[in-house]
Design a protein around this motif. Structure first.
Motif, PDB file in Angstrom:
ATOM      1  N   ALA A 104      -0.921 -11.128   6.719  1.00 30.80           N
ATOM      2  CA  ALA A 104       0.019 -10.271   7.463  1.00 30.80           C
ATOM      3  C   ALA A 104      -0.538  -8.860   7.441  1.00 30.80           C
ATOM      4  O   ALA A 104      -1.288  -8.511   6.511  1.00 30.80           O
ATOM      5  CB  ALA A 104       1.381 -10.295   6.787  1.00 30.80           C
ATOM      6  N   SER A 105      -0.197  -8.053   8.434  1.00 31.51           N
ATOM      7  CA  SER A 105      -0.757  -6.701   8.435  1.00 31.51           C
ATOM      8  C   SER A 105       0.117  -5.759   7.605  1.00 31.51           C
ATOM      9  O   SER A 105       1.301  -6.007   7.398  1.00 31.51           O
ATOM     10  CB  SER A 105      -0.916  -6.183   9.850  1.00 31.51           C
ATOM     11  OG  SER A 105       0.359  -6.042  10.406  1.00 31.51           O
ATOM     12  N   CYS A 106      -0.529  -4.688   7.139  1.00 32.21           N
ATOM     13  CA  CYS A 106       0.204  -3.688   6.349  1.00 32.21           C
ATOM     14  C   CYS A 106      -0.184  -2.341   6.936  1.00 32.21           C
ATOM     15  O   CYS A 106      -1.110  -1.678   6.465  1.00 32.21           O
ATOM     16  CB  CYS A 106      -0.212  -3.804   4.880  1.00 32.21           C
ATOM     17  SG  CYS A 106       0.506  -2.550   3.829  1.00 32.21           S
ATOM     18  N   ASP A 107       0.503  -1.969   8.022  1.00 33.38           N
ATOM     19  CA  ASP A 107       0.098  -0.788   8.790  1.00 33.38           C
ATOM     20  C   ASP A 107       0.237   0.516   8.011  1.00 33.38           C
ATOM     21  O   ASP A 107      -0.522   1.450   8.226  1.00 33.38           O
ATOM     22  CB  ASP A 107       0.903  -0.712  10.096  1.00 33.38           C
ATOM     23  CG  ASP A 107       0.638  -1.940  10.972  1.00 33.38           C
ATOM     24  OD1 ASP A 107      -0.464  -2.521  10.837  1.00 33.38           O
ATOM     25  OD2 ASP A 107       1.538  -2.318  11.758  1.00 33.38           O
ATOM     26  N   SER A 108       1.206   0.569   7.117  1.00 35.53           N
ATOM     27  CA  SER A 108       1.427   1.837   6.395  1.00 35.53           C
ATOM     28  C   SER A 108       0.344   2.073   5.338  1.00 35.53           C
ATOM     29  O   SER A 108       0.183   3.198   4.857  1.00 35.53           O
ATOM     30  CB  SER A 108       2.794   1.811   5.724  1.00 35.53           C
ATOM     31  OG  SER A 108       2.848   0.691   4.855  1.00 35.53           O
ATOM     32  N   GLY A 109      -0.399   1.037   4.954  1.00 35.40           N
ATOM     33  CA  GLY A 109      -1.398   1.173   3.890  1.00 35.40           C
ATOM     34  C   GLY A 109      -0.708   1.145   2.540  1.00 35.40           C
ATOM     35  O   GLY A 109       0.496   1.389   2.443  1.00 35.40           O
ATOM     36  N   ILE A 110      -1.489   0.837   1.499  1.00 39.04           N
ATOM     37  CA  ILE A 110      -0.908   0.759   0.150  1.00 39.04           C
ATOM     38  C   ILE A 110      -1.083   2.100  -0.557  1.00 39.04           C
ATOM     39  O   ILE A 110      -2.187   2.634  -0.630  1.00 39.04           O
ATOM     40  CB  ILE A 110      -1.605  -0.357  -0.684  1.00 39.04           C
ATOM     41  CG1 ILE A 110      -1.387  -1.741  -0.054  1.00 39.04           C
ATOM     42  CG2 ILE A 110      -1.125  -0.335  -2.143  1.00 39.04           C
ATOM     43  CD1 ILE A 110       0.042  -2.224   0.025  1.00 39.04           C
ATOM     44  N   ASN A 111       0.017   2.665  -1.033  1.00 39.88           N
ATOM     45  CA  ASN A 111      -0.107   3.893  -1.827  1.00 39.88           C
ATOM     46  C   ASN A 111       0.655   3.831  -3.142  1.00 39.88           C
ATOM     47  O   ASN A 111       0.676   4.787  -3.903  1.00 39.88           O
ATOM     48  CB  ASN A 111       0.317   5.122  -1.012  1.00 39.88           C
ATOM     49  CG  ASN A 111       1.674   4.922  -0.390  1.00 39.88           C
ATOM     50  OD1 ASN A 111       2.620   4.571  -1.098  1.00 39.88           O
ATOM     51  ND2 ASN A 111       1.783   5.106   0.920  1.00 39.88           N
ATOM     52  N   HIS A 112       1.283   2.679  -3.400  1.00 36.23           N
ATOM     53  CA  HIS A 112       2.022   2.525  -4.653  1.00 36.23           C
ATOM     54  C   HIS A 112       2.059   1.032  -5.015  1.00 36.23           C
ATOM     55  O   HIS A 112       2.344   0.205  -4.143  1.00 36.23           O
ATOM     56  CB  HIS A 112       3.447   3.067  -4.475  1.00 36.23           C
ATOM     57  CG  HIS A 112       4.121   3.368  -5.775  1.00 36.23           C
ATOM     58  ND1 HIS A 112       4.429   2.404  -6.698  1.00 36.23           N
ATOM     59  CD2 HIS A 112       4.517   4.546  -6.309  1.00 36.23           C
ATOM     60  CE1 HIS A 112       5.000   2.971  -7.753  1.00 36.23           C
ATOM     61  NE2 HIS A 112       5.067   4.278  -7.549  1.00 36.23           N
ATOM     62  N   PRO A 113       1.790   0.706  -6.283  1.00 34.92           N
ATOM     63  CA  PRO A 113       1.831  -0.713  -6.670  1.00 34.92           C
ATOM     64  C   PRO A 113       3.185  -1.363  -6.375  1.00 34.92           C
ATOM     65  O   PRO A 113       3.245  -2.536  -6.009  1.00 34.92           O
ATOM     66  CB  PRO A 113       1.571  -0.687  -8.175  1.00 34.92           C
ATOM     67  CG  PRO A 113       0.826   0.571  -8.412  1.00 34.92           C
ATOM     68  CD  PRO A 113       1.343   1.554  -7.412  1.00 34.92           C
ATOM     69  N   ASN A 114       4.283  -0.604  -6.536  1.00 39.35           N
ATOM     70  CA  ASN A 114       5.596  -1.190  -6.275  1.00 39.35           C
ATOM     71  C   ASN A 114       5.843  -1.389  -4.778  1.00 39.35           C
ATOM     72  O   ASN A 114       6.574  -2.300  -4.382  1.00 39.35           O
ATOM     73  CB  ASN A 114       6.699  -0.348  -6.902  1.00 39.35           C
ATOM     74  CG  ASN A 114       6.688  -0.469  -8.420  1.00 39.35           C
ATOM     75  OD1 ASN A 114       6.041   0.337  -9.096  1.00 39.35           O
ATOM     76  ND2 ASN A 114       7.325  -1.497  -8.950  1.00 39.35           N
ATOM     77  N   GLN A 115       5.191  -0.536  -3.979  1.00 38.92           N
ATOM     78  CA  GLN A 115       5.274  -0.736  -2.520  1.00 38.92           C
ATOM     79  C   GLN A 115       4.557  -2.038  -2.161  1.00 38.92           C
ATOM     80  O   GLN A 115       5.019  -2.807  -1.319  1.00 38.92           O
ATOM     81  CB  GLN A 115       4.621   0.468  -1.818  1.00 38.92           C
ATOM     82  CG  GLN A 115       4.501   0.319  -0.321  1.00 38.92           C
ATOM     83  CD  GLN A 115       3.178   0.877   0.197  1.00 38.92           C
ATOM     84  OE1 GLN A 115       2.442   1.556  -0.528  1.00 38.92           O
ATOM     85  NE2 GLN A 115       2.878   0.599   1.452  1.00 38.92           N
ATOM     86  N   TYR A 116       3.413  -2.296  -2.801  1.00 40.49           N
ATOM     87  CA  TYR A 116       2.675  -3.546  -2.589  1.00 40.49           C
ATOM     88  C   TYR A 116       3.590  -4.728  -2.909  1.00 40.49           C
ATOM     89  O   TYR A 116       3.713  -5.669  -2.131  1.00 40.49           O
ATOM     90  CB  TYR A 116       1.437  -3.557  -3.505  1.00 40.49           C
ATOM     91  CG  TYR A 116       0.501  -4.744  -3.339  1.00 40.49           C
ATOM     92  CD1 TYR A 116      -0.759  -4.581  -2.769  1.00 40.49           C
ATOM     93  CD2 TYR A 116       0.860  -6.019  -3.775  1.00 40.49           C
ATOM     94  CE1 TYR A 116      -1.638  -5.661  -2.636  1.00 40.49           C
ATOM     95  CE2 TYR A 116       0.005  -7.098  -3.641  1.00 40.49           C
ATOM     96  CZ  TYR A 116      -1.243  -6.916  -3.079  1.00 40.49           C
ATOM     97  OH  TYR A 116      -2.101  -7.978  -2.944  1.00 40.49           O
TER      98      TYR A 116
END
Ligand code: SF4
Length: 249
Positions: free
Chosen positions: A228-240
């Motif tokens: 699946a795509s993740c357009d916002s990008g990863i910037n926090h492990p909890n966001q992941y």
């Protein structure tokens, strides 16, 4: 905070939804029944934000640490800092989990498992251990060369050259044997392989790591694992974690 998680689901959640930094800490904790301070903070605050309640967190850490240091020592030395993280001790601050930039800029030393694997699997190996061996070899070569130059007889010089050749062969053996230890890209490859990432995606991720775009590498890992795509990008492990749970629902 996402929602509450139950202790019995934690292994399954670790393999389905933890980013590599937390998965690595989790695996090391299960393997060694211990984590140093930096690792306990990084994983502990992440688990708190994921929704692990204090009682469950205490049970979780105790089940591992007591295998190594005993239940009594756990209660005495380690349970305080867990309650502290949950704002139940000391200044009663409700500590927040670390974001990627904080984890990436941390400086784990040998024996630590915290940090961002995309950055630190490389750094620790490449700049600590490899340079130590290189210094050692340069030191030996320098000494042998000086010895040869200052030889008084031809025979002594010949002996010295043979000696240097022996050291040269020895260094080749050392370098070849240590290759897998030093080649941190191999460690990262193996860790990503365990997450089911391979082929073209793996090459793309390693390219990003080589150009030091660690969070982009993590985003590409997310996309490969979840298809699946993740357009916002990863910037926090909890966001992941949250994005992963949403995709899996
Ligand atoms: Fe963890 Fe962030 Fe590194 Fe991903 S980029 S492994 S979430 S620190």
């Amino acid at each position: 905070e996402f929602s509450e998680i139950s202790l019995k689901d934690i292994d399954q959640l670790a393999s389905s939804s933890f980013p590599l930094c937390m998965r690595h800490l989790f695996d090391k904790l299960r393997e060694n029944h211990h984590l140093k301070h930096g690792g306990r903070m990084q994983l502990g605050l992440f688990l708190k934000a994921v929704g692990l309640k204090l009682e469950d967190a205490l049970a979780f850490w105790k089940s591992e640490f007591s295998q190594k240091v005993g239940a009594e020592r756990f209660d005495k030395e380690y349970s305080y800092s867990i309650r502290h993280n949950y704002g139940k001790e000391g200044k009663r601050t409700d500590y927040t989990p670390y974001a990627c930039h904080k984890i990436i800029s941390s400086t784990p030393s040998v024996g630590d498992h915290h940090g961002c694997p995309y950055r630190h699997f490389r750094l620790v190996d490449l700049f600590n251990q490899k340079s130590d061996v290189l210094y050692f070899l340069v030191f030996i070569y320098y000494n042998s060369a000086m010895h040869t130059i200052h030889c008084e007889s031809i025979r002594a010089a010949q002996k010295s050259i043979v000696h240097m050749l022996q050291i040269f062969c020895f260094s080749i053996i050392v370098v070849c044997n240590c290759h897998s230890l030093f080649n941190s890209e191999e460690n990262l490859r193996a860790a990503l392989g365990k997450m089911g990432v391979g082929g073209r995606s793996l090459d793309d991720i390693l390219d990003k790591v080589r150009s030091r775009h660690y969070q982009v590498a993590c985003t590409l890992t997310f996309e490969a694992v979840h298809a699946a795509s993740c357009d916002s990008g990863i910037n926090h492990p909890n966001q992941y974690f949250e994005a992963s749970q949403k995709t899996l629902q």
